[in-house]
Write a protein that holds these residues in place. Sequence first.
Motif, PDB file in Angstrom:
ATOM      1  N   LYS A   3       1.094  -6.430  -7.940  1.00 17.69           N
ATOM      2  CA  LYS A   3       1.309  -7.097  -6.524  1.00 17.69           C
ATOM      3  C   LYS A   3       2.979  -7.047  -6.303  1.00 17.69           C
ATOM      4  CE  LYS A   3      -2.362 -10.395  -6.484  1.00 17.69           C
ATOM      5  NZ  LYS A   3      -2.971 -11.754  -6.407  1.00 17.69           N
ATOM      6  N   TYR A   4       3.398  -6.543  -5.188  1.00 11.33           N
ATOM      7  CA  TYR A   4       4.786  -6.310  -4.901  1.00 11.33           C
ATOM      8  C   TYR A   4       4.991  -6.446  -3.450  1.00 11.33           C
ATOM      9  CZ  TYR A   4       9.453  -4.208  -4.817  1.00 11.33           C
ATOM     10  OH  TYR A   4      10.719  -4.142  -4.325  1.00 11.33           O
ATOM     11  N   ASP A   5       6.108  -7.257  -3.116  1.00 13.49           N
ATOM     12  CA  ASP A   5       6.599  -7.582  -1.533  1.00 13.49           C
ATOM     13  C   ASP A   5       7.945  -6.664  -1.699  1.00 13.49           C
ATOM     14  OD1 ASP A   5       4.308  -8.826  -0.897  1.00 13.49           O
ATOM     15  OD2 ASP A   5       5.211 -10.807  -1.485  1.00 13.49           O
ATOM     16  N   HIS A   6       7.993  -5.989  -0.293  1.00 11.34           N
ATOM     17  CA  HIS A   6       9.122  -5.416   0.092  1.00 11.34           C
ATOM     18  C   HIS A   6       9.648  -5.856   1.309  1.00 11.34           C
ATOM     19  CE1 HIS A   6      12.496  -2.609  -0.387  1.00 11.34           C
ATOM     20  NE2 HIS A   6      12.029  -2.082   0.833  1.00 11.34           N
ATOM     21  N   LEU A  75       7.614  -6.999   6.364  1.00 11.98           N
ATOM     22  CA  LEU A  75       7.327  -7.419   4.718  1.00 11.98           C
ATOM     23  C   LEU A  75       5.887  -6.242   4.386  1.00 11.98           C
ATOM     24  CD1 LEU A  75       7.867  -9.026   2.208  1.00 11.98           C
ATOM     25  CD2 LEU A  75       6.071 -10.271   2.652  1.00 11.98           C
ATOM     26  N   SER A  77       3.667  -5.155   1.625  1.00 13.14           N
ATOM     27  CA  SER A  77       2.887  -5.810   0.467  1.00 13.14           C
ATOM     28  C   SER A  77       1.919  -4.832  -0.236  1.00 13.14           C
ATOM     29  CB  SER A  77       2.184  -7.161   0.916  1.00 13.14           C
ATOM     30  OG  SER A  77       3.145  -7.977   1.091  1.00 13.14           O
ATOM     31  N   LEU A  79      -1.007  -5.068  -2.663  1.00 17.54           N
ATOM     32  CA  LEU A  79      -1.960  -6.273  -3.323  1.00 17.54           C
ATOM     33  C   LEU A  79      -2.732  -5.630  -4.345  1.00 17.54           C
ATOM     34  CD1 LEU A  79      -2.905  -7.949   0.023  1.00 17.54           C
ATOM     35  CD2 LEU A  79      -1.224  -8.559  -1.445  1.00 17.54           C
TER      36      LEU A  79
END
Length: 79
Positions: A3-6, A75, A77, A79
Amino acid sequence: MIKYDHLIKIYYKDVDQMGIVYYSRYYEYFEEARTELLASIGLDVTKVEKSGIRLPVISSHCDYKTGAKFEQNILVSFL
């Protein structure tokens, strides 16, 4: 699963005459986020490719619900 948010800030260069992000820029944001995701787990894309591994995008699809506007933050994301 990773999981990563940028977070991405929308600049004037990204928008059309109506002040909305030009549709193709989203794919550039996605690629920026993918590169940062890999970096966040310790993978340097340049080193990975020099070792003979390629990271092609096989398929892509985008539904545009609402356009992002100048000076907004969006954002991306995973998932």
